[in-house]
Write an enzyme that holds these catalytic residues in place. Structure first.
Site, PDB file in Angstrom:
ATOM      1  N   SER A   1       0.737  -1.292  -0.054  1.00  0.00           N
ATOM      2  CA  SER A   1      -0.163   0.039   0.045  1.00  0.00           C
ATOM      3  C   SER A   1       0.817   1.305  -0.096  1.00  0.00           C
ATOM      4  CB  SER A   1      -0.929   0.037   1.121  1.00  0.00           C
ATOM      5  OG  SER A   1      -1.681  -1.030   1.349  1.00  0.00           O
TER       6      SER A   1
HETATM    7  N1  SAH Z   1      -0.643  -4.873   4.177  1.00  0.00           N
HETATM    8  C1  SAH Z   1       0.411  -5.216   2.986  1.00  0.00           C
HETATM    9  C2  SAH Z   1      -0.544  -5.124   1.500  1.00  0.00           C
HETATM   10  C3  SAH Z   1      -1.578  -5.892   1.425  1.00  0.00           C
HETATM   11  S1  SAH Z   1      -2.214  -6.156  -0.169  1.00  0.00           S
HETATM   12  C4  SAH Z   1       1.701  -4.778   2.970  1.00  0.00           C
HETATM   13  O1  SAH Z   1       1.988  -4.126   3.632  1.00  0.00           O
HETATM   14  O2  SAH Z   1       2.235  -5.043   2.006  1.00  0.00           O
HETATM   15  C5  SAH Z   1      -3.373  -7.195   0.266  1.00  0.00           C
HETATM   16  C6  SAH Z   1      -3.028  -8.729   0.593  1.00  0.00           C
HETATM   17  O3  SAH Z   1      -4.173  -9.191   1.007  1.00  0.00           O
HETATM   18  C7  SAH Z   1      -2.528  -9.481  -0.726  1.00  0.00           C
HETATM   19  O4  SAH Z   1      -1.296  -9.854  -0.413  1.00  0.00           O
HETATM   20  C8  SAH Z   1      -3.411 -10.651  -0.882  1.00  0.00           C
HETATM   21  O5  SAH Z   1      -3.198 -12.004  -1.263  1.00  0.00           O
HETATM   22  C9  SAH Z   1      -4.108 -10.633   0.562  1.00  0.00           C
HETATM   23  N2  SAH Z   1      -5.304 -11.602   0.750  1.00  0.00           N
HETATM   24  C10 SAH Z   1      -6.398 -11.334  -0.122  1.00  0.00           C
HETATM   25  N3  SAH Z   1      -7.443 -12.046   0.075  1.00  0.00           N
HETATM   26  C11 SAH Z   1      -6.998 -12.522   1.342  1.00  0.00           C
HETATM   27  C12 SAH Z   1      -7.724 -13.457   2.622  1.00  0.00           C
HETATM   28  N4  SAH Z   1      -8.843 -13.686   2.367  1.00  0.00           N
HETATM   29  N5  SAH Z   1      -7.067 -13.584   3.603  1.00  0.00           N
HETATM   30  C13 SAH Z   1      -5.583 -13.389   4.007  1.00  0.00           C
HETATM   31  N6  SAH Z   1      -4.906 -12.691   2.944  1.00  0.00           N
HETATM   32  C14 SAH Z   1      -5.776 -12.069   1.916  1.00  0.00           C
END
Ligand code: SAH
Length: 216
Positions: free
Chosen positions: A64
Site C-alpha cells: 500500500s
Molecule cells: N499490508 C500489505 C499489503 C496488502 S495487499 C503490505 O504491507 O504489503 C493485500 C493482501 O491481501 C495481498 O497480499 C493478498 O494476497 C491478501 N489477501 C487477499 N485475500 C485474503 C484473505 N482472504 N486472507 C488473507 N489474505 C488475503
C-alpha cells in the site's frame, strides 16, 4: 542504490507524505522511521520504494501507499499493549509498522509464497512479535481472538461477520469497503457492547478473497 539515498528518501516520505498530510502521532512517526520500506519491495522496485503510491509485490498484489498505511494504523489508536490482527500480510511492511506500536500482531496471508517471503523479511529485521499465518483471513483467526485492533488491507464487499465477532470490548477495526477498484475506509469501534462505524476517505485496494471476500 546507496544506503544514504534510502535515508533521504525515507525522510522526504515522512515530511511530505505523512507529516504534511496531518499524521502527528509521534509513536507512529518513529515506527515509520524504524522500518526500511525498501527491504519489503522486489529488487526492481527498490528505487521507488519511498514513492507516493502503491507498488507491485508479485502475484498480482501490492504494497500500500505509505500515507494509506500511516492513516489506517493511526485510526487504530494503538498505545502499545494491544493484541492486533492484520488481514492481508502482503510483503509484511504494515505488519512491521504495527510491531512497533502494539504488544503483538497476528497477520494472515492467503498466498503461501507471500506469507513465506514476509516471514523471511520480518525475521531478517529481528521482529519477534509478529506471527505470519497462511490462510483465509476473511474468517479472522479465532485461535487468537479477541483482538483489540483489526486491520484489513484488502477491499471487502462488506465487513466479514467473523471479524466483528473477534473484536474485543473497546476494540477498533479498519477496512476498505466497496466495489472492485473503489472503496471507502470504514472505522468500526466496539464499546459497551455497541458497534459504531465512521466512514473515511476513498481508497482503492486489491480484493479480499476467501469465504467473506470476492468470489473471483
Ligand atoms: N499490508 C500489505 C499489503 C496488502 S495487499 C503490505 O504491507 O504489503 C493485500 C493482501 O491481501 C495481498 O497480499 C493478498 O494476497 C491478501 N489477501 C487477499 N485475500 C485474503 C484473505 N482472504 N486472507 C488473507 N489474505 C488475503
Amino acid at each position: 542504490m546507496k544506503k544514504d539515498n534510502f535515508e533521504n528518501d525515507l525522510k522526504d516520505m515522512l515530511d511530505n507524505q505523512i507529516v504534511k498530510r496531518g499524521i502527528s502521532d509521534e509513536r507512529l512517526i518513529h515506527a515509520i522511521q524504524a522500518v526500511p520500506r525498501h527491504l519489503f519491495v522486489p529488487d526492481d522496485y527498490k528505487p521507488q520504494a519511498y514513492n507516493d503510491g502503491p507498488l507491485p509485490i508479485g502475484f498480482g498484489q501490492t504494497i500500500s501507499q505509505p500515507y494509506i498505511v500511516a492513516l489506517m494504523v493511526s485510526e487504530l489508536h494503538l498505545k502499545g499493549l494491544e493484541h492486533v490482527l492484520e488481514i492481508g500480510t502482503g510483503c509484511g511492511y504494515q505488519a512491521a509498522i504495527l510491531s512497533h506500536l502494539a504488544a503483538d500482531v497476528i497477520t494472515l496471508e492467503i498466498i503461501p509464497d507471500l506469507a513465506e517471503r514476509a516471514t523471511q523479511t520480518l525475521n531478517h529485521l529481528g521482529i519477534k512479535n509478529v506471527s505470519v499465518v497462511t490462510g483465509d483471513g476473511s474468517m479472522g483467526w479465532v485461535n487468537g481472538a479477541p483482538y483489540n485492533a483489526i486491520l484489513i488491507s484488502a477491499a471487502t464487499p462488506g465487513v466479514p461477520p467473523p471479524l466483528l465477532e473477534q473484536l474485543a470490548e473497546g476494540g477498533r477495526l479498519i477496512l476498505p469497503v466497496g466495489s472492485h477498484g473503489f472503496q471507502r475506509l470504514e472505522i468500526w469501534s466496539y464499546c459497551d457492547s455497541i458497534f459504531r462505524v465512521e466512514t473515511s476517505i476513498p481508497v482503492s485496494f486489491v480484493p479480499l478473497r476467501g469465504k467473506h471476500g470476492w468470489k473471483i
